[in-house]
Motif scaffolding. Structure first.
Motif, PDB file in Angstrom:
ATOM      1  N   ARG A  59       0.833  -1.222   0.000  1.00  0.00           N
ATOM      2  CA  ARG A  59       0.000   0.000   0.000  1.00  0.00           C
ATOM      3  C   ARG A  59       0.859   1.260   0.000  1.00  0.00           C
ATOM      4  O   ARG A  59       0.525   2.248  -0.645  1.00  0.00           O
ATOM      5  N   GLN A  60       1.925   1.214   0.777  1.00  0.00           N
ATOM      6  CA  GLN A  60       2.732   2.433   0.931  1.00  0.00           C
ATOM      7  C   GLN A  60       3.776   2.607  -0.168  1.00  0.00           C
ATOM      8  O   GLN A  60       4.423   3.641  -0.248  1.00  0.00           O
ATOM      9  N   SER A  61       3.929   1.599  -0.994  1.00  0.00           N
ATOM     10  CA  SER A  61       4.922   1.719  -2.069  1.00  0.00           C
ATOM     11  C   SER A  61       4.251   2.406  -3.259  1.00  0.00           C
ATOM     12  O   SER A  61       3.067   2.695  -3.227  1.00  0.00           O
ATOM     13  N   GLY A  62       5.007   2.615  -4.315  1.00  0.00           N
ATOM     14  CA  GLY A  62       4.403   3.213  -5.511  1.00  0.00           C
ATOM     15  C   GLY A  62       3.654   2.194  -6.359  1.00  0.00           C
ATOM     16  O   GLY A  62       3.189   2.511  -7.460  1.00  0.00           O
ATOM     17  N   SER A  63       3.514   0.974  -5.843  1.00  0.00           N
ATOM     18  CA  SER A  63       2.941  -0.101  -6.671  1.00  0.00           C
ATOM     19  C   SER A  63       1.470   0.117  -6.997  1.00  0.00           C
ATOM     20  O   SER A  63       1.000  -0.272  -8.071  1.00  0.00           O
ATOM     21  N   ILE A  64       0.759   0.725  -6.060  1.00  0.00           N
ATOM     22  CA  ILE A  64      -0.666   0.994  -6.299  1.00  0.00           C
ATOM     23  C   ILE A  64      -0.789   1.981  -7.460  1.00  0.00           C
ATOM     24  O   ILE A  64      -1.545   1.761  -8.415  1.00  0.00           O
ATOM     25  N   GLU A  65      -0.010   3.053  -7.342  1.00  0.00           N
ATOM     26  CA  GLU A  65      -0.021   4.069  -8.398  1.00  0.00           C
ATOM     27  C   GLU A  65       0.410   3.450  -9.734  1.00  0.00           C
ATOM     28  O   GLU A  65      -0.171   3.739 -10.787  1.00  0.00           O
TER      29      GLU A  65
END
Ligand code: IPE
Ligand code: IPE
Ligand code: MG
Ligand code: MG
Length: 326
Positions: free
Chosen positions: A279-285
């Motif tokens: 969630r906190q990584s750029g992976s969602i974006e």
């Protein structure tokens, strides 16, 4: 909850008379007072859902000047097919909530859930027969086969999904195929040429891929109160979807992701930590960006179809796939 799911601000607008007729067709397939099978299916249908598939079918059919009465049957058939797959999906996933109501598998036996799902498939078959188009029936049954086969391939894999290629193959089969049917089958009920019919199919497929990516994103970012179904479930079940795969690309040696790919269980604390890291990584974006690419492709292909008043509504639906703040 049900009200909220039914009043999605963007998805409310398409042709309401036709949508009401589709609802009536769906309701006519079940007699809530007759058998337990009917009652259970009637409850799930009346619980709502976004109805994105019938909306796409009706609007695409309008754009392509499809024959109106068969189009209604087609739209209802696809929603019924979708409903059937959800009943079986919730059983397989062990999910407890769907469209804001308790799932069948949560309050009855697995056998009853399988049978109600089967019953819904029979109602879908009856509805698609109502189109009177053998070509539409053919595309419908082929789509069904692809969806089911996609799930079987996934089950039979010795290891879980570990890269984008496997992921796209999977979501293409289980989700995009149905969207392709929504936009491709109306072409069979119209007089448009083969090239436009092919564009109509490609349009649905592209936005279907984006739709599943966003469903997978929402599994990380949203909650049951908003979704009407449990969230945070995919990784918990050992399934790596696009956000997790993008995270894996950046952290190829992450031991917990490797364990999940090898179909091993993780302690709850480790799972929660992993979900938070993703969630906190750029992976969602990153995943949303990939979905935007498919939306963009879909809109381009939509541009190849004839112009008409339905185009604006279709574009609205397409944008809502990534804009929705669920
Ligand atoms: C859920 O579909 C299954 C997926 C393909 C992600 P929807 O999100 O369209 O479910 P309903 O019909 O609105 O409940
Ligand atoms: C879609 O995938 C499954 C079907 C094609 C029925 P999901 O498993 O992500 O759907 P949800 O999240 O349960 O709605
Ligand atoms: Mg599921
Ligand atoms: Mg999901």
């Amino acid at each position: 909850m049900e009200t909220m799911l039914n009043t999605h601000p963007v998805l409310m607008n398409p042709p309401s008379v036709q949508l009401d007729q589709v609802e009536a067709l769906l309701a006519s397939q079940v007699d809530a007072n007759r058998f337990p099978l009917d009652a259970a299916l009637a409850q799930l249908i009346s619980a709502g859902g976004k109805r994105i598939r019938p909306r796409l079918a009706l609007l695409t059919g309008g754009l392509l000047a499809a024959d109106p009465a068969p189009l209604l049957h087609l739209a209802a058939a696809i929603e019924m097919l979708h409903t059937a797959t959800l009943i079986h999906d919730d059983l397989v996933d062990g999910a407890s909530l769907r469209r804001g109501v308790e799932t069948l598998n949560a309050h009855t036996s697995a056998a009853a859930s399988v049978l109600v799902g089967d019953f819904a498939f029979t109602r879908a078959a009856r509805l698609v027969l109502g189109t009177g188009s053998l070509a539409a029936v053919d595309m419908f049954t082929e789509a069904m086969a692809t969806v089911v086969n996609g799930e079987l391939v996934q089950l039979a894999r010795p290891r879980g999904i570990a890269n984008r290629e496997e992921y796209f193959e999977w979501i293409g089969a289980k989700t995009a195929t149905l969207f392709e049917l929504c936009t491709g089958a109306p072409a069979l009920l119209s007089r448009i040429d083969a090239e436009a019919a092919s564009s109509a199919r490609r349009f649905g497929y592209a936005i279907g891929v984006a739709f599943q990516i966003m469903d997978d994103v929402l599994d990380f970012t949203s909650d049951a109160a908003h979704l009407g179904k449990p969230s945070g479930q995919d990784l918990r079940q050992g399934i790596l979807t696009l956000p997790a795969l993008i995270y894996l690309e950046a952290h190829p040696d992450n031991p917990n992701l490797r364990l999940l790919i090898n179909r091993q269980r993780l302690p709850e604390a480790e799972l929660n930590q992993l979900v938070n890291s993703i969630r906190q990584s750029g992976s969602i974006e990153g995943a949303v960006n990939v979905a935007s690419g498919f939306i963009h492709d879909g809109l381009n292909v939509l541009g190849e179809l004839p112009d008409g008043p339905e185009r604006f509504e279709l574009e609205n639906i397409v944008h809502s796939i990534i804009d929705k703040n669920l």
